[in-house]
Write a protein that holds these residues in place. Structure first.
Motif, PDB file in Angstrom:
ATOM      1  N   MET A   1      -6.450 -10.831   0.292  1.00 43.02           N
ATOM      2  CA  MET A   1      -6.033 -11.681  -0.897  1.00 43.02           C
ATOM      3  C   MET A   1      -4.545 -11.752  -0.821  1.00 43.02           C
ATOM      4  O   MET A   1      -4.102 -12.767  -1.391  1.00 43.02           O
ATOM      5  CB  MET A   1      -6.397 -10.670  -2.074  1.00 43.02           C
ATOM      6  CG  MET A   1      -6.060 -11.246  -3.343  1.00 43.02           C
ATOM      7  SD  MET A   1      -7.177 -12.752  -3.813  1.00 43.02           S
ATOM      8  CE  MET A   1      -6.688 -13.129  -5.327  1.00 43.02           C
ATOM      9  N   LEU A  49      -2.505  -6.907  -7.577  1.00 44.11           N
ATOM     10  CA  LEU A  49      -3.568  -7.472  -7.692  1.00 44.11           C
ATOM     11  C   LEU A  49      -4.680  -6.770  -7.679  1.00 44.11           C
ATOM     12  O   LEU A  49      -5.286  -6.184  -6.731  1.00 44.11           O
ATOM     13  CB  LEU A  49      -3.689  -8.601  -6.451  1.00 44.11           C
ATOM     14  CG  LEU A  49      -2.420  -9.525  -6.232  1.00 44.11           C
ATOM     15  CD1 LEU A  49      -2.481 -10.225  -4.892  1.00 44.11           C
ATOM     16  CD2 LEU A  49      -2.593 -10.600  -7.299  1.00 44.11           C
ATOM     17  N   THR A  50      -5.362  -6.665  -8.851  1.00 45.69           N
ATOM     18  CA  THR A  50      -6.745  -6.051  -8.950  1.00 45.69           C
ATOM     19  C   THR A  50      -7.665  -6.953  -9.826  1.00 45.69           C
ATOM     20  O   THR A  50      -7.325  -7.677 -10.608  1.00 45.69           O
ATOM     21  CB  THR A  50      -6.432  -4.771  -9.856  1.00 45.69           C
ATOM     22  OG1 THR A  50      -5.765  -5.175 -11.415  1.00 45.69           O
ATOM     23  CG2 THR A  50      -5.501  -3.512  -9.347  1.00 45.69           C
ATOM     24  N   VAL A  51      -8.925  -6.863  -9.202  1.00 43.72           N
ATOM     25  CA  VAL A  51      -9.917  -7.712  -9.575  1.00 43.72           C
ATOM     26  C   VAL A  51     -10.793  -6.847 -10.362  1.00 43.72           C
ATOM     27  O   VAL A  51     -11.399  -6.029  -9.981  1.00 43.72           O
ATOM     28  CB  VAL A  51     -10.649  -8.153  -8.394  1.00 43.72           C
ATOM     29  CG1 VAL A  51     -11.933  -9.094  -8.724  1.00 43.72           C
ATOM     30  CG2 VAL A  51      -9.673  -9.230  -7.483  1.00 43.72           C
ATOM     31  N   GLY A  52     -11.127  -7.419 -11.635  1.00 45.70           N
ATOM     32  CA  GLY A  52     -11.968  -6.801 -12.673  1.00 45.70           C
ATOM     33  C   GLY A  52     -11.247  -5.667 -13.340  1.00 45.70           C
ATOM     34  O   GLY A  52     -12.234  -4.945 -13.915  1.00 45.70           O
TER      35      GLY A  52
END
Length: 114
Positions: A1, A49-52
């Protein structure tokens, strides 16, 4: 990512700088927009960048900050988007007025001689 985001920032910045060097005012304005998008993505990526992950930490004792998203870069990017939209609108109005007064959209006001 992270590598995809880094490549996107690099492509946007390179395209924006290349368009800034063009002789037409519209190309310069588009280059400024692309450069501002690159800066916005860079600021956004500084917030991990962290998803959720939720951006707000719950009340209480010790909380692991790495499990949450940083809301400050998100707020800075949101503000920068609004400001860049307003400056782009101003640049477009100035460009249209300049085109009407000089009869050309060349950056220095005159066409190249062939």
């Amino acid at each position: 990512m992270e590598i995809v985001l880094s490549i996107a920032i690099g492509v946007l910045a390179a395209s924006g700088i290349w368009l800034l060097m063009r002789p037409r005012t519209f190309q310069v304005i588009v280059g400024l927009c692309l450069l501002s998008y690159a800066v916005n993505l860079f600021i956004f990526s500084m917030g991990r960048l962290t998803v959720g992950a939720p951006p707000i930490m719950p009340k209480g004792g010790f909380v692991d900050a790495t499990a949450f998203a940083d809301p400050l870069p998100q707020a800075l990017v949101l503000t920068a988007i609004v400001i860049s939209f307003a400056t782009t609108a101003l640049f477009l109005v100035v460009m249209i007025a300049s085109r009407g007064m000089t009869g050309t959209d060349h950056v220095d006001g005159q066409e190249r001689e062939q």
